[in-house]
Design a protein around this motif. Structure first.
Motif, mmCIF file in Angstrom:
data_model
loop_
_atom_site.group_PDB
_atom_site.id
_atom_site.type_symbol
_atom_site.label_atom_id
_atom_site.label_comp_id
_atom_site.label_asym_id
_atom_site.label_seq_id
_atom_site.Cartn_x
_atom_site.Cartn_y
_atom_site.Cartn_z
ATOM 1 N N TYR A 1 0.841 -1.198 0.000
ATOM 2 C CA TYR A 1 0.000 0.000 0.000
ATOM 3 C C TYR A 1 0.880 1.254 0.000
ATOM 4 O O TYR A 1 0.678 2.176 -0.788
ATOM 5 N N GLY A 2 1.849 1.270 0.889
ATOM 6 C CA GLY A 2 2.734 2.436 1.006
ATOM 7 C C GLY A 2 3.579 2.671 -0.238
ATOM 8 O O GLY A 2 3.704 3.810 -0.707
ATOM 9 N N ILE A 3 4.144 1.611 -0.773
ATOM 10 C CA ILE A 3 4.969 1.742 -1.977
ATOM 11 C C ILE A 3 4.128 2.215 -3.159
ATOM 12 O O ILE A 3 4.536 3.104 -3.913
ATOM 13 N N GLU A 4 2.938 1.623 -3.301
ATOM 14 C CA GLU A 4 2.073 2.021 -4.412
ATOM 15 C C GLU A 4 1.616 3.469 -4.249
ATOM 16 O O GLU A 4 1.572 4.220 -5.222
ATOM 17 N N TYR A 5 1.303 3.885 -3.039
ATOM 18 C CA TYR A 5 0.923 5.275 -2.808
ATOM 19 C C TYR A 5 2.062 6.219 -3.198
ATOM 20 O O TYR A 5 1.851 7.217 -3.901
ATOM 21 N N LEU A 6 3.270 5.915 -2.752
ATOM 22 C CA LEU A 6 4.418 6.772 -3.080
ATOM 23 C C LEU A 6 4.665 6.831 -4.584
ATOM 24 O O LEU A 6 4.969 7.903 -5.133
ATOM 25 N N LYS B 1 4.107 10.119 -9.405
ATOM 26 C CA LYS B 1 3.626 10.187 -10.786
ATOM 27 C C LYS B 1 2.641 11.338 -10.997
ATOM 28 O O LYS B 1 2.747 12.075 -11.976
ATOM 29 N N PHE B 2 1.684 11.499 -10.085
ATOM 30 C CA PHE B 2 0.615 12.484 -10.269
ATOM 31 C C PHE B 2 0.793 13.775 -9.470
ATOM 32 O O PHE B 2 0.120 14.762 -9.737
ATOM 33 N N ARG B 3 1.635 13.755 -8.439
ATOM 34 C CA ARG B 3 1.842 14.913 -7.567
ATOM 35 C C ARG B 3 0.542 15.408 -6.935
ATOM 36 O O ARG B 3 0.325 16.596 -6.759
ATOM 37 N N ASN B 4 -0.336 14.441 -6.603
ATOM 38 C CA ASN B 4 -1.621 14.760 -5.997
ATOM 39 C C ASN B 4 -1.984 13.611 -5.068
ATOM 40 O O ASN B 4 -2.098 12.472 -5.519
ATOM 41 N N TRP B 5 -2.209 13.911 -3.778
ATOM 42 C CA TRP B 5 -2.445 12.839 -2.809
ATOM 43 C C TRP B 5 -3.747 12.099 -3.084
ATOM 44 O O TRP B 5 -3.819 10.879 -2.923
ATOM 45 N N LYS B 6 -4.788 12.811 -3.497
ATOM 46 C CA LYS B 6 -6.093 12.177 -3.729
ATOM 47 C C LYS B 6 -6.035 11.235 -4.936
ATOM 48 O O LYS B 6 -6.538 10.107 -4.884
ATOM 49 N N THR B 7 -5.410 11.683 -6.008
ATOM 50 C CA THR B 7 -5.263 10.840 -7.197
ATOM 51 C C THR B 7 -4.402 9.625 -6.878
ATOM 52 O O THR B 7 -4.711 8.512 -7.313
ATOM 53 N N ALA B 8 -3.341 9.830 -6.104
ATOM 54 C CA ALA B 8 -2.469 8.718 -5.712
ATOM 55 C C ALA B 8 -3.255 7.700 -4.888
ATOM 56 O O ALA B 8 -3.197 6.491 -5.144
ATOM 57 N N TYR B 9 -4.018 8.176 -3.919
ATOM 58 C CA TYR B 9 -4.828 7.316 -3.053
ATOM 59 C C TYR B 9 -5.836 6.498 -3.867
ATOM 60 O O TYR B 9 -5.971 5.290 -3.690
ATOM 61 N N LEU B 10 -6.531 7.157 -4.778
ATOM 62 C CA LEU B 10 -7.555 6.472 -5.581
ATOM 63 C C LEU B 10 -6.959 5.523 -6.620
ATOM 64 O O LEU B 10 -7.666 4.666 -7.149
ATOM 65 N N SER B 11 -5.662 5.649 -6.897
ATOM 66 C CA SER B 11 -4.998 4.790 -7.872
ATOM 67 C C SER B 11 -4.475 3.486 -7.277
ATOM 68 O O SER B 11 -4.153 2.553 -8.010
#
Length: 106
Positions: free
Chosen positions: A57-62, A67-77
Motif C-alpha cells: 500500500y505504502g509503496i504504491e501510494y508513493l 507520478k501524479f503529484r496529488n495525494w487524492k489521485t495517488a490514493y484512488l490509484s
C-alpha cells in the motif's frame, strides 16, 4: 472485526482499517457502504498477512504520488482502493470474491 469511532482517522477520510479494527471518524460514517468498503480492506490485509499489505500500500501510494503529484489521485490509484471503491455498493461481493482480486482489477 470491531467497529470503533476514533480520532485516529486522518482528516479527509471517513474510516481507516487496521486489522482487526475499523475506525470511523464518527458514528455517522458507519454506513453499510463504508463498512463494506472497509471489510474489503480487512480481507486484503488477511491475504497479504498484514505486513505485506501495508508495505505494498505504502509503496504504491508513493509511486502514484510521485507520478501524479496529488495525494487524492495517488490514493484512488492504489489497487486496494480501486477494488474497494468498485465493489463497496455490492453487499454480497465478499461472498464470491476471489483471492487476490485487486491484482486482476476486480
Amino acid at each position: 472485526m470491531k467497529l470503533l469511532s476514533s480520532w485516529i482517522v486522518p482528516k479527509g477520510y471517513t474510516a481507516i482499517t487496521i486489522y482487526p479494527f475499523i475506525f470511523f471518524r464518527d458514528k455517522t460514517c458507519m454506513t453499510p457502504k463504508i463498512i463494506n468498503h472497509e471489510k474489503i480492506h480487512l480481507r486484503q490485509q488477511i491475504e497479504l498477512l498484514l505486513v505485506f499489505f501495508y508495505l505494498w500500500y505504502g509503496i504504491e501510494y508513493l509511486y502514484y504520488y510521485y507520478k501524479f503529484r496529488n495525494w487524492k489521485t495517488a490514493y484512488l490509484s492504489i489497487c486496494f482502493e480501486r477494488e474497494a471503491y468498485k465493489n463497496e455498493n455490492d453487499m454480497s461481493y465478499l461472498k464470491r470474491r476471489k483471492l487476490f482480486a485487486y491484482v486482476r482489477g476486480e
